[in-house]
Design a protein around this motif. Structure first.
Motif: not given
Length: 608
Positions: A496-503, A505-525
């Motif tokens: 169960r721990a593996f299933e949750m951490i793998e899920s 990571i999918d969420r982390a990829n979404e957040l990192l992709s969004a953060a790279s786009v927002l850098n300098g706008f809604f996120l600090p440069s």
């Protein structure tokens, strides 16, 4: 050191996972003798370490591909720290290369600095300090050699990019690191750097020296006071503040009180007590700074607390000081004056004394005193019901009242958890409305059950917690609570721990992709630069969120190395994948495991 602190949050989890790892054999271990069990554990450990060092080699070879020099330095220094015991020569070379990368990353002093340059400079200084402290733990002389060999170019103080004492502060921080094992060497290092400047590291070093060698501590104290004599405390407020803290930590407390220690910043375990001559010297300097035209209110506020010492050693200066202090108090804002007036009562008064004073006080002092009385009842008297009653009866602001009651419920819940009073825990849980708070408490209870090898109860508690958390957390608090649940599942139901951490990571990829786009706008440069996430410690919330995933990867790597490696490789960004692999290596190659100490079937086995 940063990486040591980073690992400390899950080192115990890794140790608790070792029995599970050792138990993962095809044979029924109940039929094996103790010697056979030990041999099997040794073989598993050896194979795990082989795989981990191979992974670490990949990490080191990939570091030059990172775009940002500070990111390369982070990977190289972390790898060097892990490699030192296995390949010292290679580790030394990696440490040197890391510091050269940090020097290359230093912002250039072409005109006034921007806000981003100031932030970058602070983070590079923090990172450089941490790398040097890593090295000093291994070899203080080599750390000092690299510090001096990799100095960044001197920048005019007027530019704001550098303060003149940065290098001396670094040397003094290394001396703190050395003091635990070699106090005489630490004293020599401090004396060599003292001529270049003062820093609060000196007070931490004083405490460390006093633990080991009181004579060395007294000599350093004399040197610090001598250096302070050469400064103008009326204009150099940093030196004045150091002098005030020094005086406060070195003066014996009143009966029943306690010394002011610098434990939070690495100070010693026992206080250094100033001699009468040293007390007088510091008071003379501070009172002289307080009696000039337009003195600092900070110095006056401090001396107000030290008036008994001033009256003892410098009675002739008392009248002038009192006039200056009274004028300083009149300049304060009303709320500041209120806190000054009631400071002694708030610091030392009983619940009854605070309640009595509150009944006679005007607003807003009345509300402040009732709040203090409630907290004093909760913490000093351990009387949660009285604390809640004070708030309910006397705090008129409805939002403030509700917030304090929620805070009290959290404190009572975690106090009961620490003391393992499960009936009180359940009672406190019934008052908690926040799903996150309830899930965190249930995860802690499950961890306690798992530690006692009560897998059934642990799973029951996790089943209660699981509906309260989301695999797609929307904020840091939800992410933190979810990771607490993951940690305990790793102990009792690894799949169960593996299933949750793998899920996750999918969420982390979404957040990192969004953060790279927002850098300098809604996120600090500066969160991303040159298309790469900035990884140095504490630089951004995005980096800190990523580390939460990495720590969990390090922990579950003890259960299934290949699956964990595959999970790490699911990170889409190259720098994220590299850091995840590094976390896996750190999770396995902790000192507890590398030095041959492991938990096995609930007992301790040492020496392998």
């Amino acid at each position: 050191m940063f990486w040591r602190r980073l690992l400390s949050s899950f080192a115990l989890v890794i140790l608790l996972l070792l029995p599970t790892v050792c138990a993962q054999t095809p044979e029924d271990e109940s039929a094996l003798g103790q010697q056979e069990k030990l041999q099997k554990a040794l073989e598993l450990k050896k194979e795990l370490e082989r795989k981990t060092f191979a992974l670490l080699d990949e990490v080191v070879s990939s570091a030059p591909l990172l775009k940002l020099p500070e990111n390369r330095a982070l990977v190289q220094s972390s790898a060097a720290d892990l490699l030192w015991a296995r390949d010292e020569k290679r580790a030394r070379a990696l440490f040197r290369e890391a510091l050269e990368n940090l020097r290359a990353a230093a912002p250039k002093a072409d005109g006034p600095p921007s806000g981003d340059q100031m932030k970058a400079r602070q983070m590079l200084l923090m990172q450089r300090t941490e790398v040097l402290q890593m090295i000093a733990r291994r070899d203080a002389d080599y750390a000092l050699e690299l510090l001096r060999a990799t100095r960044t170019p001197q920048v005019s103080p007027a530019s704001g990019l550098r303060t003149p004492d940065d290098e001396s502060r670094l040397e003094q921080s290394l001396a703190v690191q050395v003091a635990a094992n070699d106090p005489k060497r630490a004293l020599t290092m401090a004396e060599e750097s003292l001529s270049k400047g003062l820093s609060f590291e000196l007070l931490s070093l004083l405490g460390r020296l006093n633990d080991k060698d009181h004579d060395a501590a007294e000599r350093l104290a004399t040197d610090i006071i001598g250096k302070l004599h050469s400064e103008n405390l009326a204009t150099n407020l940093e030196a004045a503040w150091l002098a005030t803290v020094f005086l406060r930590m070195g003066v014996p407390p009143e009966e029943g009180g306690s010394y002011f220690l610098l434990n939070a910043s690495g100070g010693g375990k026992k206080p250094y007590r100033l001699t009468e001559r040293q007390q007088r010297d510091l008071l003379e300097m501070l009172t002289a700074a307080a009696l000039v035209d337009s003195p600092s209110d900070v110095i006056l506020t401090f001396l107000q607390q030290m008036m008994p010492e001033v009256e003892k050693y410098l009675p002739e200066r008392v009248p002038g000081l009192r006039r200056r202090i009274e004028a300083s108090v009149r300049r304060l804002e009303p709320e500041q004056r209120m806190h000054m007036e009631y400071r002694e009562l708030v610091q030392n008064g009983s619940v009854d004394a605070l309640m009595e004073a509150a009944a006679k006080a005007p607003e807003p002092a009345r509300a402040m005193l009732y709040e203090q009385a409630a907290w004093r009842a909760l913490y000093n008297e351990k009387d949660g019901e009285r604390a809640r009653r004070i708030v309910s009866d006397h705090i008129r602001d409805a939002s403030k009242r509700e917030q304090m009651l929620r805070d009290f419920d959290r404190v009572l819940l975690w106090n009961a958890l620490r003391e393992e009073k499960m009936a009180e825990v359940r009672q406190a849980l019934s008052r908690i409305k926040s799903k996150d708070d309830r899930a965190a408490a249930l995860a802690q209870m499950a961890f306690m059950a798992a530690s006692r090898k009560d897998k059934k109860l642990a799973l029951q508690l996790l089943d209660e917690a699981r509906p309260l958390v989301s695999l797609k957390p929307k904020n840091d608090e939800q992410l933190y609570v979810l990771l607490q649940v993951v940690r305990v599942y790793a102990l009792v139901e690894p799949a169960r721990a593996f299933e949750m951490i793998e899920s996750l990571i999918d969420r982390a990829n979404e957040l990192l992709s969004a953060a790279s786009v927002l850098n300098g706008f809604f996120l600090p440069s500066g969160v991303f630069r040159k298309g790469e996430m900035v990884l140095p410690p504490g630089y951004s919330d995005v980096s800190m969120r990523f580390r939460q995933f990495g720590k969990e990867l390090g922990a579950i790597a003890m259960l299934n190395f290949e699956r964990t490696r595959a999970a790490a490789d699911k990170f889409q960004r190259a720098e994220a994948r590299l850091m995840a692999r590094l976390f896996i290596a750190q999770g396995v190659l902790t000192e507890q495991i590398g030095s041959g100490v492991a938990l096995y079937e609930g007992g301790m086995i040492a020496g392998y």
